[in-house]
Design a protein around this motif. Structure first.
Motif, PDB file in Angstrom:
ATOM      1  N   CYS A 128      59.306 -23.093  88.048  1.00  0.00           N
ATOM      2  CA  CYS A 128      59.990 -22.007  88.752  1.00  0.00           C
ATOM      3  C   CYS A 128      60.631 -21.067  87.726  1.00  0.00           C
TER       4      CYS A 128
ATOM      5  N   HIS B 240      62.273 -19.278  95.349  1.00  0.00           N
ATOM      6  CA  HIS B 240      61.766 -18.147  94.569  1.00  0.00           C
ATOM      7  C   HIS B 240      60.233 -18.143  94.579  1.00  0.00           C
TER       8      HIS B 240
ATOM      9  N   CYS C 190      64.709 -21.129  88.705  1.00  0.00           N
ATOM     10  CA  CYS C 190      65.579 -22.294  88.476  1.00  0.00           C
ATOM     11  C   CYS C 190      64.973 -23.334  87.553  1.00  0.00           C
TER      12      CYS C 190
ATOM     13  N   CYS D 258      58.892 -21.796  95.205  1.00  0.00           N
ATOM     14  CA  CYS D 258      59.604 -22.926  94.612  1.00  0.00           C
ATOM     15  C   CYS D 258      60.184 -23.796  95.728  1.00  0.00           C
TER      16      CYS D 258
HETATM   17 ZN   LIG Z   1      63.249 -22.450  91.887  1.00  0.00          ZN
END
Ligand SMILES: [Zn+2]
Length: 410
Positions: free
Chosen positions: A367, A352, A370, A347
Motif C-alpha cells: 500500500c 487506499h 500505509c 488496500c
Molecule cells: Zn493502506
C-alpha cells in the motif's frame, strides 16, 4: 425459500432395459424431427395444439410412442419454433435500426433435433419405487431400474422432496444412462443469524480460486496441474480445426469433450472444497464482468508477448461460481454477488486505491499510503470478504439483504 437442485442418478440397467431406453430415446428424437419438418412445411407453424392435431396419429403409428410422450413432441417442437420466430422478429427490428447487417437464418430450413435427451414428467412417465428403484416409460412399457447417486440427493428423494420433471441423458462414450431429476427443496429463509461467517472468493488464472475470511484464514486453490492440461487440449483443438478432415473432426469431438470434462471436474472439486470450508457462511463472489478485463491478452510482437498470446483454454469461471452457489445451499450457506471494482488495487487495511499499490505488477501488494504488505493474489479475496461483511452488517441493521442471492442455474 425454495431451491431447485438437480440430482444425477446413474441407472444400473440390464442389457434389455438399456436397449429399451435407447430405442425410446431415438424414437423420440426421430418424432421431434418429423414434427419439425411438418411444422416447417406448414408455414413454420409454432402452434402446439394445431401441431398435435395434425401429427399425433402419425407419431403413434410410425414411431410407436406411448400417448403421453406423443403429446410432448408437438409441444416441444412448437416451443422451439416460437423461440426461433422471436429471434427472426428481433433480427428484423435490429436490421431496420441498422444495428446489424446479418440476416438471422435459424428458420431457413427445418430445425433439426440432434440430442436424444428425453424429458419425463413425474408421475406420468416416471415414478420412484422402493429400494432405490425408478420406473421409467419406454416403447415397450415401463421398466424398473435400480439407481445410484449422491447420498444427499438419494436421501432427498426418499424423504419426499418435491420431485419435478427429469431428463434421460445418455453418456455416449461410456454407454451409460443417467436420469437428471429436478428436486425442489424447502430451506429456511436465510437470516444474518443463520449465516454468521463471511468469506470472499476471488477467481483467476494463476489460482483458480483464492478464499479469505475476516479471521485472516485463506486458501489457495491452484490450477497448476490442470490449466496446462486444458491449454494443451485447446491447442490440439485449434490444430484439428484448421485441418478440417473427417478424421480430424472426429478427434476434435473427443478432444473437446475431454477438455470440457476436465474443466468441469476441476470446478466440481474446487467448489466442493470451498463450500465444505465455509459452512453457514455468506460467501461473496465477484461480478464476473471484470474478469475478462483482467485476463485480456496483450497484443505485441516480441517473444514474451507472443508467449502470452498462446492458445489458452478459456476457463469457465461462471460455471465455478454457479457450482459454489449451488453447493453452498446444500451446506446451509449462501453465495451473493459483490461489487468487484478495484478489488485487486484497494488496500484491505486503509482503503487506499491505486495501481501503484502493486509495484511492477509483482507478487507483492504494498500500500502506497500505509505500507501494508500482502501476497498480491490474496488482496482480491480479502477485499471481497470485506465487502461481503459490509453487506451482512447492512443486512443485520435493516433486515434486508441489499443484493440478490446468486442465481442458481439449471
Ligand atoms: Zn493502506
Amino acid at each position: 425459500m425454495q431451491t431447485v437442485v438437480t440430482a444425477k442418478l446413474k441407472l444400473n440397467t440390464t442389457p434389455e432395459q438399456f436397449k429399451a431406453l435407447r430405442t425410446t430415446q431415438l424414437a423420440y428424437r426421430d418424432s421431434l424431427n418429423y414434427v419439425s419438418q411438418y411444422a416447417f412445411e406448414h408455414g413454420k407453424m409454432s402452434n402446439a395444439v394445431r401441431l398435435q392435431d395434425a401429427t399425433y396419429e402419425e407419431i403413434r403409428l410410425r414411431f410407436h410412442l406411448p400417448s403421453q410422450m406423443a403429446c410432448s413432441v408437438p409441444r416441444q417442437v412448437g416451443a422451439s419454433y416460437k423461440t426461433l420466430w422471436t429471434k427472426v422478429k428481433n433480427n428484423a427490428v435490429h436490421r431496420k435500426e441498422g444495428k446489424t447487417k446479418k440476416r438471422y437464418k435459424g428458420l431457413d430450413k427445418a430445425p433439426t433435433f440432434i440430442s436424444p435427451t428425453l424429458t419425463y414428467q413425474y408421475k406420468k412417465d416416471y415414478t420412484f419405487k422402493k429400494e432405490q428403484q425408478v420406473s421409467i416409460l419406454t416403447l415397450e412399457g415401463r421398466v424398473i431400474v435400480p439407481y445410484t447417486g449422491y447420498n444427499k440427493h438419494v436421501a432427498l428423494i426418499q424423504r419426499g422432496a418435491e420431485i419435478g420433471a427429469s431428463k434421460l441423458w445418455y453418456d455416449k462414450p461410456k454407454k451409460q444412462f443417467y436420469l437428471l431429476v429436478s428436486l425442489a427443496i424447502e430451506t429456511a429463509d436465510p437470516t444474518p443469524e443463520t449465516h454468521k461467517q463471511v468469506a470472499g472468493v476471488d477467481v483467476g488464472m494463476r489460482y483458480l480460486a483464492v478464499t479469505a475470511t475476516m479471521q485472516g484464514d485463506c486458501t489457495f486453490h491452484s490450477g497448476k496441474q490442470i490449466v496446462p492440461k486444458a491449454n494443451h487440449y485447446a491447442r490440439l483443438r485449434k490444430r484439428l480445426q484448421k485441418k478440417g478432415t473427417r478424421s480430424a473432426t472426429r478427434r476434435l469431438v473427443a478432444i473437446s469433450g475431454r477438455e470440457r470434462r476436465l474443466k468441469q471436474n476441476t470446478n466440481h472439486v474446487v467448489s466442493k472444497r470451498i463450500v465444505l470450508q465455509h459452512p453457514q457462511s455468506l460467501i461473496g463472489l465477484e461480478h464476473l464482468t471484470d474478469i475478462r478485463e483482467r485476463t485480456k491478452r496483450r497484443k505485441g510482437k516480441n517473444a514474451k508477448q507472443r508467449k502470452a498470446n498462446r492458445t489458452f483454454s478459456k476457463w469457465s469461471f461462471a460455471e465455478l461460481h454457479s457450482m459454489i452457489a449451488y453447493k453452498a445451499l446444500l451446506h446451509r450457506s449462501m453465495a451473493i454477488k459483490v461489487d468487484a471494482n478495484y478489488t485487486s488495487q484497494a488496500c484491505p487495511k486503509c482503503g487506499h486505491t491505486c495501481k501503484e499499490n502493486r509495484p511492477n505488477k509483482g507478487l507483492l501488494f504494498v500500500c502506497q499510503n500505509c505500507q501494508y504488505t500482502l501476497h498480491a493474489d490474496l488482496v482480491g479475496a480479502r477485499n471481497i470478504a470485506m465487502r461481503t461483511l459490509l453487506l451482512r452488517q447492512d443486512w443485520r441493521g435493516t433486515g434486508l439483504l441489499s443484493v440478490r442471492a446468486f442465481c442458481v442455474g439449471r
